[in-house]
Enzyme design. Sequence first.
Site, PDB file in Angstrom:
ATOM      1  N   ASP A  27      97.902 -80.725 -58.616  1.00  0.00           N
ATOM      2  CA  ASP A  27      97.205 -79.473 -58.884  1.00  0.00           C
ATOM      3  C   ASP A  27      95.940 -79.762 -59.681  1.00  0.00           C
ATOM      4  O   ASP A  27      95.731 -80.892 -60.141  1.00  0.00           O
ATOM      5  CB  ASP A  27      98.115 -78.451 -59.572  1.00  0.00           C
ATOM      6  CG  ASP A  27      98.711 -78.939 -60.876  1.00  0.00           C
ATOM      7  OD1 ASP A  27      98.492 -80.115 -61.245  1.00  0.00           O
ATOM      8  OD2 ASP A  27      99.397 -78.149 -61.545  1.00  0.00           O
TER       9      ASP A  27
ATOM     10  N   TYR B 249      92.899 -80.043 -62.523  1.00  0.00           N
ATOM     11  CA  TYR B 249      92.866 -80.301 -63.960  1.00  0.00           C
ATOM     12  C   TYR B 249      92.963 -78.962 -64.696  1.00  0.00           C
ATOM     13  O   TYR B 249      92.360 -77.974 -64.289  1.00  0.00           O
ATOM     14  CB  TYR B 249      91.571 -81.011 -64.348  1.00  0.00           C
ATOM     15  CG  TYR B 249      91.413 -82.390 -63.732  1.00  0.00           C
ATOM     16  CD1 TYR B 249      92.330 -83.402 -64.002  1.00  0.00           C
ATOM     17  CD2 TYR B 249      90.339 -82.673 -62.886  1.00  0.00           C
ATOM     18  CE1 TYR B 249      92.185 -84.666 -63.438  1.00  0.00           C
ATOM     19  CE2 TYR B 249      90.184 -83.943 -62.337  1.00  0.00           C
ATOM     20  CZ  TYR B 249      91.112 -84.936 -62.616  1.00  0.00           C
ATOM     21  OH  TYR B 249      90.969 -86.188 -62.066  1.00  0.00           O
TER      22      TYR B 249
ATOM     23  N   PHE C  57      91.048 -84.581 -58.022  1.00  0.00           N
ATOM     24  CA  PHE C  57      90.741 -85.755 -58.851  1.00  0.00           C
ATOM     25  C   PHE C  57      89.301 -85.801 -59.360  1.00  0.00           C
ATOM     26  O   PHE C  57      88.961 -86.639 -60.175  1.00  0.00           O
ATOM     27  CB  PHE C  57      91.073 -87.072 -58.114  1.00  0.00           C
ATOM     28  CG  PHE C  57      92.520 -87.213 -57.793  1.00  0.00           C
ATOM     29  CD1 PHE C  57      93.447 -87.552 -58.771  1.00  0.00           C
ATOM     30  CD2 PHE C  57      92.982 -86.980 -56.495  1.00  0.00           C
ATOM     31  CE1 PHE C  57      94.803 -87.661 -58.475  1.00  0.00           C
ATOM     32  CE2 PHE C  57      94.334 -87.094 -56.192  1.00  0.00           C
ATOM     33  CZ  PHE C  57      95.245 -87.437 -57.186  1.00  0.00           C
TER      34      PHE C  57
ATOM     35  N   HIS D 219     101.724 -91.235 -58.388  1.00  0.00           N
ATOM     36  CA  HIS D 219     100.471 -90.618 -58.833  1.00  0.00           C
ATOM     37  C   HIS D 219      99.703 -91.585 -59.733  1.00  0.00           C
ATOM     38  O   HIS D 219     100.306 -92.369 -60.474  1.00  0.00           O
ATOM     39  CB  HIS D 219     100.797 -89.328 -59.594  1.00  0.00           C
ATOM     40  CG  HIS D 219      99.638 -88.414 -59.785  1.00  0.00           C
ATOM     41  ND1 HIS D 219      98.744 -88.566 -60.816  1.00  0.00           N
ATOM     42  CD2 HIS D 219      99.223 -87.335 -59.077  1.00  0.00           C
ATOM     43  CE1 HIS D 219      97.836 -87.612 -60.743  1.00  0.00           C
ATOM     44  NE2 HIS D 219      98.093 -86.850 -59.695  1.00  0.00           N
TER      45      HIS D 219
END
Length: 217
Positions: free
Chosen positions: A60, A62, A73, A184
Amino acid sequence: MHESWKSFLKSEFEKPYFKELSSFLHEAYDKTTVYPAKTQVFRAFSTDLNSVNVVILGQDPYHTPGAAHGLAFSVPKNQKIPPSLKNIYKEIDSEFKTNTKDLRSGDLSSWQKQGVMLLNNTLTVEAHLPGSHRGHGWERFTEEVIKYLDQNRPHLVFILWGRDARSKKSLINQDKHLVLESPHPSPFSANSGFFGCGHFKKCNEFLASHNLPEIDW
């Protein structure tokens, strides 16, 4: 949103699950602080569908001020590079034997321009509450996006980072596309298999094998 996505998105927006999601989002934006800004929620879809060759799927957005801007990202150029993206750059430098630490910003728009779709599993989040918009319909929406890409594009590279992203693997025809998956790149999990994954080289090798342009990471 790019014209090439409009028919797909219009169809999804009219479905009951998305109408429920839309109602939730209207209330959330009115009553709480939500990232990214409304105008940037669908920024990943500003990429021409017909130029998408790579899909990077995260979790999801930031959840801190000024960071999320609609690309997974990625952060605006004036923002400090987040830890997950630092680890992504670290892996790129390791694979290509480069040292670009002082040359990079956190803005991944250049990847998007090369046909990399930077998509999160959930496209919004409440400030300072990671994962807060899970379970409201975004996961269904992302499933439909993945299925649409799978059916309408040849020879894609799907890069799935983290549990949420990896849950989409079963939706992808692996006889047609390349699927790369790992934990991740967050500092909490990067040492469990993200570092050393080789995804960026493997991606470019697959693209080259199908006469598609390699990505300048």
